[in-house]
Design a protein around this motif. Structure first.
Motif, short mmCIF file in Angstrom:
data_model
loop_
_atom_site.label_atom_id
_atom_site.label_comp_id
_atom_site.label_asym_id
_atom_site.label_seq_id
_atom_site.Cartn_x
_atom_site.Cartn_y
_atom_site.Cartn_z
N LYS A 66 0.87 -1.17 0.00
CA LYS A 66 0.00 0.00 0.00
C LYS A 66 0.91 1.22 0.00
CE LYS A 66 -3.96 2.24 0.57
NZ LYS A 66 -5.11 2.11 -0.38
N GLY A 126 -10.35 -6.12 4.03
CA GLY A 126 -11.11 -5.51 2.93
C GLY A 126 -11.63 -4.11 3.25
N GLU A 178 -9.53 -1.49 3.14
CA GLU A 178 -8.78 -0.67 2.19
C GLU A 178 -8.33 -1.58 1.06
OE1 GLU A 178 -5.55 2.04 3.45
OE2 GLU A 178 -6.19 1.59 5.50
N ARG A 179 -8.07 -0.96 -0.11
CA ARG A 179 -7.58 -1.75 -1.23
C ARG A 179 -6.06 -1.55 -1.36
NH1 ARG A 179 -11.53 -4.38 -4.46
NH2 ARG A 179 -13.54 -3.35 -4.20
N ASP A 198 -8.77 -8.85 -2.83
CA ASP A 198 -8.28 -7.51 -3.20
C ASP A 198 -8.85 -7.03 -4.52
OD1 ASP A 198 -5.74 -8.18 -5.27
OD2 ASP A 198 -6.21 -9.73 -3.80
N THR A 199 -9.32 -7.98 -5.35
CA THR A 199 -9.91 -7.61 -6.64
C THR A 199 -11.43 -7.77 -6.64
OG1 THR A 199 -9.43 -9.86 -7.35
CG2 THR A 199 -7.87 -8.16 -8.02
N GLU A 223 -17.22 -4.16 -5.08
CA GLU A 223 -17.66 -3.49 -3.86
C GLU A 223 -18.71 -4.29 -3.09
OE1 GLU A 223 -16.53 -1.08 -2.09
OE2 GLU A 223 -14.95 -0.68 -3.55
N LEU A 281 -17.28 -7.35 -1.53
CA LEU A 281 -16.42 -6.96 -0.42
C LEU A 281 -17.25 -6.60 0.82
CD1 LEU A 281 -13.39 -6.90 -0.38
CD2 LEU A 281 -13.45 -4.45 -0.84
#
Lengths: 177, 241
Positions: B11, B55, B57-58, B72-73, B76, B79
């Motif tokens: 990140k 999940g 933050e990306r 991570d992919t 929304e 997630l």
């Protein structure tokens, strides 16, 4: 340990065996790490120093451990002084601090690596203490001693963080978390 | 089985001269039932790591897998569903809804995940009992002590039987007695096989885990196994004179 044994004898003259039992009870879960011989070695030293005397017990002469120890006047004075004395922090911080300074000055060791090694050891001990704290019922006196040990180790760990910051050369409080 | 798998996770914020590598390419496997602590000074990236794994933050690079599912992919909606059902969060400042009772706070995630009011009530009663707060169920949060509030928050985190509980400085606002309350609870959860990841700068919390990762400047500098020893405090207490 000398002082603790003297303080117990201040209550009443006792056999070495009874003293061992009482010490172990006072220490709670930590009592297990004490070996019985330590009490006798300590009593012999105290006797040499003129702080205790012993006489043979008459009740049960058949048993081998029949020495009853009692405080001398000098012993009583020492107990009073010990109880009145404020406990100073142990000097191991000073020694470790000087070790870091010496390591850095002599370039014989990296102070940050010394801090890391010290941290590992503290965490190992803290893990043991913490596990023992949680195994004790809430509010037990034995647990109270363990909690004190855990809090001290925690304080030492925090101090190591400060050591690391200074010895690694830069303050890294950028707050990017 | 690994509940969480992290690969080359990163990140980064900002650009060029202002580039901050909050998490700088880390790999991590968390097996089911493990209690893992991540420790480091503030700013080392440990909270960011936790947010990425839950999940919240990306990442800007790498992968996060939760029970074999790549998150991570994920979209929304997927997630959001995952955060509700598969992950339980515990925060430093409890984040309880102040207008709701302890029981209602625990019921809420069940209702949000589509559970019936009856199921929610039953679940909340069970969990509050488990965290030792059955007698506080009808209290509003402000009537509870810090330790009690955090235990309610832990009960809430468990509401939907999450695969993993992620806790961010769970004892940061607690005194030492309340810290013990919460650590006792975590120890119980671990005993029941709950996977737990805690980030902390509190040595006592870190020392309660099975495994401890030390983090500095976005990377792992040490990975230590703490659990499973039986040694009695041999080194703890020098009985010499």
């Amino acid at each position: 340990m000398q002082d603790a044994i003297l303080a117990m004898l201040a209550k009443e003259p006792s056999h070495g065996y009874d003293l061992g039992l009482r010490l172990r009870r006072a220490l709670g879960p930590l009592g297990g790490s004490m070996n019985a011989g330590q009490v006798y070695v300590t009593l012999a030293r105290l006797e040499k120093a003129g702080l205790v005397v012993h006489e043979r017990s008459e009740e049960s002469p058949a048993r081998p451990d029949r020495k009853v120890y009692a405080l001398t006047d000098a012993g009583h004075e020492r107990v009073a002084a010990w109880l009145a004395e404020v406990n100073r922090p142990k000097p191991d911080l000073v020694e470790f601090h000087l070790k870091l300074a010496a390591a850095s000055a002599s370039r014989l060791a990296d102070p940050v690596e010394l801090v890391d090694a010290q941290r590992r050891e503290l965490l190992r001990r803290l893990a043991e203490a913490q596990r023992a704290v949680l195994a004790e019922p809430e509010g037990s006196t034995g647990g109270l001693l363990l909690e004190g040990i855990a809090l001290r180790l925690q304080a030492d760990l925090r101090w190591l963080e400060a050591c690391e910051r200074v010895w690694s050369g830069a303050g890294k409080e950028s707050g990017n978390e | 089985m690994n509940v969480l798998q992290v690969r080359d996770l990163a990140k980064r914020h900002g650009r060029k001269d202002n580039l901050v590598r909050a998490v700088d390419g880390v790999d991590l496997d968390v097996p089911a039932g493990q209690m893992l602590a991540v420790m480091g000074p503030s700013g080392c990236g440990k909270s960011t790591l936790l947010h990425l794994m839950g999940g919240l933050e990306r990442p800007t690079g790498g992968q996060v897998w939760l029970a074999g599912e790549r998150i991570d992919t994920a979209g929304e909606r997927a997630l959001a569903r995952l955060r509700r059902r598969s992950v339980g969060f515990v925060f430093q400042s409890f984040h309880l809804v102040e207008e709701l009772t302890a029981a209602e706070n625990v019921e809420l995630p069940v209702l949000l995940a589509g559970g019936s009011p009856r199921a929610a009530k039953r679940r909340a009663r069970h969990l509050l009992d488990q965290v030792g707060l059955a007698h506080r169920a009808r209290h509003l949060p402000w009537k509870l002590s810090g330790g009690e509030r955090q235990r309610v928050a832990v009960a809430r985190a468990l509401a939907n039987e999450p695969l993993v509980v992620l806790a961010d400085e769970p004892t940061g606002n607690l005194d030492t007695a309340a810290t013990n309350e919460v650590l006792r609870l975590f120890a119980d959860l671990r005993g029941m096989g709950q996977t737990l990841v805690l980030v902390t700068h509190d040595g006592r919390v870190a020392a309660s885990a099975d495994r401890l990762i030390s983090m500095r400047d976005g990377v792992f500098v040490e990975d230590t196994w703490l659990g499973g020893r039986t040694g009695q405090f041999d080194g703890l207490f020098a009985m010499g004179d």
